[in-house]
Design an enzyme around this catalytic site. Structure first.
Site, PDB file in Angstrom:
ATOM      1  N   LYS A  63       1.519  -1.381  -0.184  1.00  0.00           N
ATOM      2  CA  LYS A  63       0.160  -0.057  -0.156  1.00  0.00           C
ATOM      3  C   LYS A  63       0.718   1.141  -0.006  1.00  0.00           C
ATOM      4  CE  LYS A  63      -3.548  -0.240  -0.286  1.00  0.00           C
ATOM      5  NZ  LYS A  63      -4.673  -0.132  -1.053  1.00  0.00           N
TER       6      LYS A  63
ATOM      7  N   HIS B 296      -1.970   3.184  -7.154  1.00  0.00           N
ATOM      8  CA  HIS B 296      -3.282   3.188  -7.493  1.00  0.00           C
ATOM      9  C   HIS B 296      -3.637   5.229  -8.252  1.00  0.00           C
ATOM     10  CE1 HIS B 296      -4.736  -0.084  -6.109  1.00  0.00           C
ATOM     11  NE2 HIS B 296      -4.856   0.500  -4.045  1.00  0.00           N
TER      12      HIS B 296
ATOM     13  N   ARG C  80     -12.602 -13.402 -10.173  1.00  0.00           N
ATOM     14  CA  ARG C  80     -11.988 -13.899  -8.384  1.00  0.00           C
ATOM     15  C   ARG C  80     -12.072 -12.981  -7.857  1.00  0.00           C
ATOM     16  NH1 ARG C  80      -5.575 -13.454 -10.182  1.00  0.00           N
ATOM     17  NH2 ARG C  80      -6.023 -11.179 -11.610  1.00  0.00           N
TER      18      ARG C  80
ATOM     19  N   VAL D 208     -16.453  -3.238  -3.229  1.00  0.00           N
ATOM     20  CA  VAL D 208     -15.128  -3.698  -3.321  1.00  0.00           C
ATOM     21  C   VAL D 208     -13.732  -3.001  -4.408  1.00  0.00           C
ATOM     22  CG1 VAL D 208     -13.589  -5.779  -3.108  1.00  0.00           C
ATOM     23  CG2 VAL D 208     -15.610  -6.154  -3.305  1.00  0.00           C
TER      24      VAL D 208
END
Length: 348
Positions: free
Chosen positions: A76, A94, A188, A258
């Site tokens: 992260k 991201h 997935r 999600v």
């Protein structure tokens, strides 16, 4: 020699590891030099990496002690310092979908001359992601949605094992007739969501991407629980809008998004404007006799850190080994970074 430095995670709720001790041992056996930082929160202790042949470094020391030629591996976000990033970094940045924090991160790389090899854009020739936490993200997101619907969600959230989480789903209050829909059910993440719902005694409605082409919002609103696992790479009409939430026929009481693409033009649920977290996992979108909440936590798999890390690491470690000779997978990743830098008007 390929040299990789596994850093500690700066986020307090992040207990996963991009590389687990068993796979670290495999890399060391192939001649890779691995340094692993100590961590007060990682689910795998430092001594397990030492036993695998890794060098151990103090927590957070990559910024001051990691050689510039080493690759820094994490999951992260980076801490705010150093402001100029000189290393090659591998983590989920991201940064390529127009997220609000993306320009700041990219300028840090631009200033230091470093490189971001973004795990989110580690893609095969077909454009599909090669490594991801998708299954466990879907499983955890759907699990939290079920617990919220049952009024059994306790905060702050704590990480556990998949078996402990499944036990909560199986043994909790089983409301008759509870319905759920999973968008992206065949991927997935969607499969993980469906399995969590099945453990809770709920057979979900399963939507694929084709079902979102001519969107039936009334059907979405007619379910108790909605789990979204589809991330878009181009703008599409929203799956739900704020006006939809006021539909008098709405049955929907909890959304688990999600994908968490909030803040950019690819957000298919523009009904909220910030992610939620472990201290406040649910944002209330509507109160009153028909309440509605949304769960949008961007590190869901850390709720089951050991299982999620092992599955992810098993896919990643062979790709890390390929960094030694170079590969088209990493070349694509680097080209995406250079394109993002160019969009800032800087060098790349």
């Amino acid at each position: 020699m390929l040299r990789i430095w596994l850093r500690d995670e700066s986020r307090g709720t992040e207990r996963r590891a991009a590389l687990v001790p068993e796979d670290a041992r495999r890399l060391v056996a192939q001649g890779v030099h691995l340094t692993v930082e100590e961590s007060s929160q990682r689910v795998f202790p430092a001594h397990a990496y030492a036993d695998a042949g890794c060098a151990i470094a103090p927590q957070g020391s990559w910024a001051t002690h990691c050689p510039a030629t080493d690759i820094v591996l994490g999951l992260k976000e980076l801490p705010d310092e150093p402001s100029d990033l000189v290393h090659r970094h591998i983590f989920f940045g991201h940064a390529y979908k127009g997220q609000p924090e993306a320009p700041r991160l990219l300028r840090r790389f631009q200033a230091g001359g470093g490189t971001l090899l973004d795990l989110e854009h580690l893609l095969g020739a077909d454009g599909r992601r090669i490594v991801a936490f998708g299954y466990w993200a879907g499983y955890a997101g759907a699990s939290l949605a079920v617990l919220q619907h049952r009024d059994e969600l306790t905060v702050p959230l704590i990480s556990s094992s998949s078996e402990e989480l499944r036990t909560r789903l199986v043994t909790g209050r089983r409301g008759d007739g509870v319905t759920a829909v999973v968008i992206g059910a065949h991927g997935r993440s969607g499969r993980g969501a469906c399995e969590a719902l099945a453990a809770a005694g709920i057979e979900p409605t399963r939507w694929g991407s084709d079902d979102t082409q001519d969107l039936d919002r009334e059907t979405l609103l007619a379910h108790d629980i909605l789990v979204n696992t589809i991330g878009c790479d181009r703008p599409v009409p929203p799956f739900l809008t704020k006006a939809d939430l006021d539909n008098e026929r709405r049955r929907l009481s909890v959304i688990a998004d999600v994908t968490c693409d909030v803040g950019c033009g690819l957000n298919t649920f523009p009904v909220y404007d910030r992610v939620t977290d472990w201290d406040n996992p649910v944002e209330r979108l509507r109160e009153g006799p028909k309440p509605l909440g949304i769960i949008a936590i961007d590190n869901l798999p850390s709720l089951v850190p050991a299982e999620a890390s092992r599955a992810f690491s098993a896919d990643l470690w062979p790709l890390l080994l390929s960094l030694r000779e170079g590969s088209e997978v990493w070349d694509r990743c680097q080209r995406a970074f250079r394109h993002a830098l160019a969009s800032l008007g800087g060098r790349g």
